[in-house]
Design a protein around this motif. Structure first.
Motif, PDB file in Angstrom:
ATOM      1  N   SER A 127       0.831  -1.201   0.000  1.00 52.32           N
ATOM      2  CA  SER A 127       0.000   0.000   0.000  1.00 52.32           C
ATOM      3  C   SER A 127       0.864   1.249   0.000  1.00 52.32           C
ATOM      4  O   SER A 127       1.981   1.259   0.549  1.00 52.32           O
ATOM      5  N   TYR A 152      -2.135  -1.460  11.141  1.00 52.11           N
ATOM      6  CA  TYR A 152      -2.361  -1.946   9.769  1.00 52.11           C
ATOM      7  C   TYR A 152      -1.185  -1.558   8.874  1.00 52.11           C
ATOM      8  O   TYR A 152      -0.597  -2.399   8.181  1.00 52.11           O
ATOM      9  N   LEU A 203     -13.665   6.869   1.086  1.00 48.78           N
ATOM     10  CA  LEU A 203     -14.413   7.988   0.509  1.00 48.78           C
ATOM     11  C   LEU A 203     -15.482   7.553  -0.511  1.00 48.78           C
ATOM     12  O   LEU A 203     -16.655   7.941  -0.381  1.00 48.78           O
ATOM     13  N   SER A 219     -19.250  13.651   5.325  1.00 47.38           N
ATOM     14  CA  SER A 219     -18.347  14.563   6.028  1.00 47.38           C
ATOM     15  C   SER A 219     -17.057  14.658   5.236  1.00 47.38           C
ATOM     16  O   SER A 219     -16.433  13.637   4.947  1.00 47.38           O
ATOM     17  N   ARG A 234      -5.417  12.522  -3.087  1.00 46.93           N
ATOM     18  CA  ARG A 234      -5.062  11.106  -3.222  1.00 46.93           C
ATOM     19  C   ARG A 234      -4.965  10.757  -4.702  1.00 46.93           C
ATOM     20  O   ARG A 234      -5.425  11.509  -5.559  1.00 46.93           O
ATOM     21  N   ARG A 298      -9.542  14.291   9.956  1.00 52.70           N
ATOM     22  CA  ARG A 298      -9.580  12.937  10.520  1.00 52.70           C
ATOM     23  C   ARG A 298      -8.170  12.599  11.005  1.00 52.70           C
ATOM     24  O   ARG A 298      -7.188  12.790  10.269  1.00 52.70           O
ATOM     25  N   ASP A 301      -4.793  11.255   8.970  1.00 45.37           N
ATOM     26  CA  ASP A 301      -4.851  11.423   7.520  1.00 45.37           C
ATOM     27  C   ASP A 301      -3.567  12.060   6.985  1.00 45.37           C
ATOM     28  O   ASP A 301      -3.022  12.987   7.586  1.00 45.37           O
TER      29      ASP A 301
HETATM   30  C1  WQD Z   1      -9.563   9.299   1.104  1.00 49.01           C
HETATM   31  C2  WQD Z   1      -9.737  10.781   1.388  1.00 49.01           C
HETATM   32  C3  WQD Z   1     -10.141  11.327   3.690  1.00 49.01           C
HETATM   33  C4  WQD Z   1     -14.064   9.425   3.986  1.00 49.01           C
HETATM   34  C5  WQD Z   1      -7.028   4.281   3.252  1.00 49.01           C
HETATM   35  C6  WQD Z   1      -5.966   3.597   4.063  1.00 49.01           C
HETATM   36  C7  WQD Z   1      -4.790   3.232   3.221  1.00 49.01           C
HETATM   37  C8  WQD Z   1      -5.225   2.442   1.989  1.00 49.01           C
HETATM   38  C9  WQD Z   1      -6.352   3.091   1.277  1.00 49.01           C
HETATM   39  C10 WQD Z   1      -5.022   0.096   2.443  1.00 49.01           C
HETATM   40  C11 WQD Z   1      -9.019  11.225   2.654  1.00 49.01           C
HETATM   41  C12 WQD Z   1     -11.329  11.691   2.833  1.00 49.01           C
HETATM   42  C13 WQD Z   1     -12.844   9.884   3.501  1.00 49.01           C
HETATM   43  C14 WQD Z   1     -15.067  10.371   4.331  1.00 49.01           C
HETATM   44  C15 WQD Z   1     -13.596  12.150   3.669  1.00 49.01           C
HETATM   45  N1  WQD Z   1      -5.711   1.149   2.342  1.00 49.01           N
HETATM   46  N2  WQD Z   1     -12.616  11.233   3.355  1.00 49.01           N
HETATM   47  N3  WQD Z   1     -14.790  11.698   4.151  1.00 49.01           N
HETATM   48  O1  WQD Z   1      -7.346   7.329   4.018  1.00 49.01           O
HETATM   49  O2  WQD Z   1      -6.363   7.633   1.685  1.00 49.01           O
HETATM   50  O3  WQD Z   1      -6.455   5.417   2.676  1.00 49.01           O
HETATM   51  O4  WQD Z   1      -7.415   3.410   2.190  1.00 49.01           O
HETATM   52  O5  WQD Z   1      -3.839  -0.046   2.385  1.00 49.01           O
HETATM   53  O6  WQD Z   1      -3.910   2.501   4.001  1.00 49.01           O
HETATM   54  O7  WQD Z   1      -5.556   4.486   5.078  1.00 49.01           O
HETATM   55  O8  WQD Z   1      -8.562   6.464   1.954  1.00 49.01           O
HETATM   56  O9  WQD Z   1     -10.890   6.518   1.178  1.00 49.01           O
HETATM   57  O10 WQD Z   1     -10.430   6.590   3.664  1.00 49.01           O
HETATM   58  O11 WQD Z   1      -9.906   8.567   2.287  1.00 49.01           O
HETATM   59  O12 WQD Z   1     -13.389  13.360   3.546  1.00 49.01           O
HETATM   60  O13 WQD Z   1     -16.155  10.023   4.789  1.00 49.01           O
HETATM   61  O14 WQD Z   1     -11.129  11.049   1.606  1.00 49.01           O
HETATM   62  O15 WQD Z   1      -9.914  12.304   4.660  1.00 49.01           O
HETATM   63  O16 WQD Z   1      -8.506  12.482   2.416  1.00 49.01           O
HETATM   64  P1  WQD Z   1      -7.155   6.827   2.662  1.00 49.01           P
HETATM   65  P2  WQD Z   1     -10.033   6.966   2.294  1.00 49.01           P
END
Ligand code: WQD
Ligand code: NAD
Length: 344
Positions: A127, A152, A203, A219, A234, A298, A301
């Motif tokens: 990852s 993790y 997300l 949110s 991202r 969050r 993040d």
């Molecule tokens: C993406 C963006 C949130 C939800 C995670 C793991 C990582 C990898 C992929 C496995 C961020 C924002 C999210 C919401 C939001 N997995 N967000 N509101 O955090 O990049 O990565 O999944 O290996 O290890 O940490 O992915 O989809 O959770 O978030 O604003 O309700 O969306 O803050 O910027 P993330 P995500």
């Protein structure tokens, strides 16, 4: 050439899409999964798309004896793609031992058994989380691995080290480590897709559930980051594009296209997309509004991360082909399918 492959976690999100691509490319697939985060119905979805029913064995990869029996009963497995793992970052903070056990012992068991059953190579799901907040963007594979922010994330770092040490010690197999950025979307047929457990943490499933009216509003975690619109950035990679890379990686190992016993590749698009941009892209692709509210950041993040995918582009001949629009449409089509089936 015998093309029998073991896919652990093959009924899961990325695993199921990869099984589709493997079967389409002529591989014979044996799936093992303990169904802790997926359902056996996924096998029907794979069969509908490919017209081939993969072999499925319900099995926990922590159980080395049963794994060994599986190799015996399915003689000739030449390669492994190891998806099986627990993946909820937040949960891992509260259940660290479960995560260390499930994400590390399963890999150790497979590596122990590979020489005995003469499996030539293993593709491992890593990852972009190993990079933490990179100092240089886009991030390349030689960027330093940063201290993990969660158990993790740490399991992925430890697994990478285990593979490096095993290869360094001369164990008789090859490995390709694939560092995924943020996988999203579903198969265009909507026969398979992502099935989040409970309230989605990621997300895109939250966006599609909000668009469907299952959630009142999304949110957005922070708009005060050092990014053009203040929300996090991202690299969102289409899951079928991601799946295709596994077929190329497996071909590469089994056909000895590379001398290197261990290789690492970033799998991303190379494009950074902010949370607010993604919401806008979803609304314009689907014509459906996503009510959202900016809330605080969050915890844990990363501000911004996106891939430099040049190594995969040049060495594997792989590129992310799907557009963001088509990918979000596929996620939406899948969400509508779940509604039809009364699942979500
Ligand atoms: C993406 C963006 C949130 C939800 C995670 C793991 C990582 C990898 C992929 C496995 C961020 C924002 C999210 C919401 C939001 N997995 N967000 N509101 O955090 O990049 O990565 O999944 O290996 O290890 O940490 O992915 O989809 O959770 O978030 O604003 O309700 O969306 O803050 O910027 P993330 P995500
Ligand atoms: P998923 O939860 O949908 O799939 C994992 C599958 O493994 C599930 O079907 C689960 O039932 C199975 N499983 C878990 N523990 C098992 C065990 N001990 N024995 C047998 N089966 C077991 O997850 P996914 O999104 O498809 O992720 C696949 C891999 O990719 C994981 O290793 C994950 O850490 C990694 N990864 C995922 C993402 C992402 O955002 N989805 C990003 C980077 C890396």
């Amino acid at each position: 050439m015998n093309k029998k492959i073991l896919v652990t976690g093959g009924t899961g999100y990325i695993g199921s899409h990869t099984v589709v691509e493997l079967q389409t490319a002529g591989y014979e697939v044996v799936i093992v999964d303990n169904l802790s985060n997926s359902s056996e119905d996924v096998i029907d979805g794979i069969e509908k798309i490919t017209h081939i029913r993969p072999d499925f064995v319900k099995l926990d990869c922590n159980d080395k004896e049963r794994l060994s029996a599986l190799f015996r009963n399915h003689a000739g497995i030449r390669g492994i793609i190891h998806f099986a793992a627990s993946k909820a970052v937040g949960e891992s903070v509260h259940k660290p031992l479960e995560y260390y056990r499930n994400n590390i012992v399963t890999l150790l068991n497979l590596l122990d058994l590979m020489p005995e059953y003469k499996a030539d190579g293993i593709v491992f799901s890593s990852s972009c989380t190993v990079y933490g907040q990179p100092d240089v963007l886009p991030v390349t594979e030689d960027a330093p691995v940063k201290p993990a922010l969660s158990p993790y994330g740490n399991t992925k770092q430890i697994d990478e080290e285990i593979l490096r040490d095993a290869i360094h010690a001369g164990l008789p197999f090859k490995s390709i480590i694939l560092r995924y950025f943020n996988p999203i979307g579903a198969h265009p047929s909507a026969e398979i897709g992502e099935l989040p457990n409970g309230v989605p943490q990621n997300l895109v499933p939250f966006v599609t559930q909000t668009a469907m009216g299952i959630r009142g509003e999304l949110s957005v975690f922070g708009n005060d980051y050092d990014t053009p619109d203040g929300s996090c950035i991202r690299d969102y990679i289409n899951v079928t594009d991601l799946a295709r890379a596994h077929v190329i990686a497996m071909d590469r190992m089994l056909e000895n296209k590379s001398e290197a016993p261990l290789e690492i590749f970033n799998l991303g698009t190379g494009r950074g997309v902010s949370v607010l941009e993604l919401i806008n892209a979803f609304e314009s692709a689907t014509g459906v509004k996503v009510p959202y509210r900016i809330v605080g950041r969050r915890e844990g993040d990363i501000e911004k991360v996106w891939a430099n995918p040049r190594h995969a582009n040049q060495t594997l001949g792989w590129t992310a082909a799907e557009t963001m629009e088509d990918t979000l449409l596929s996620a939406w089509k899948w969400q509508k399918k779940l509604r039809e089936r009364n699942i979500q």
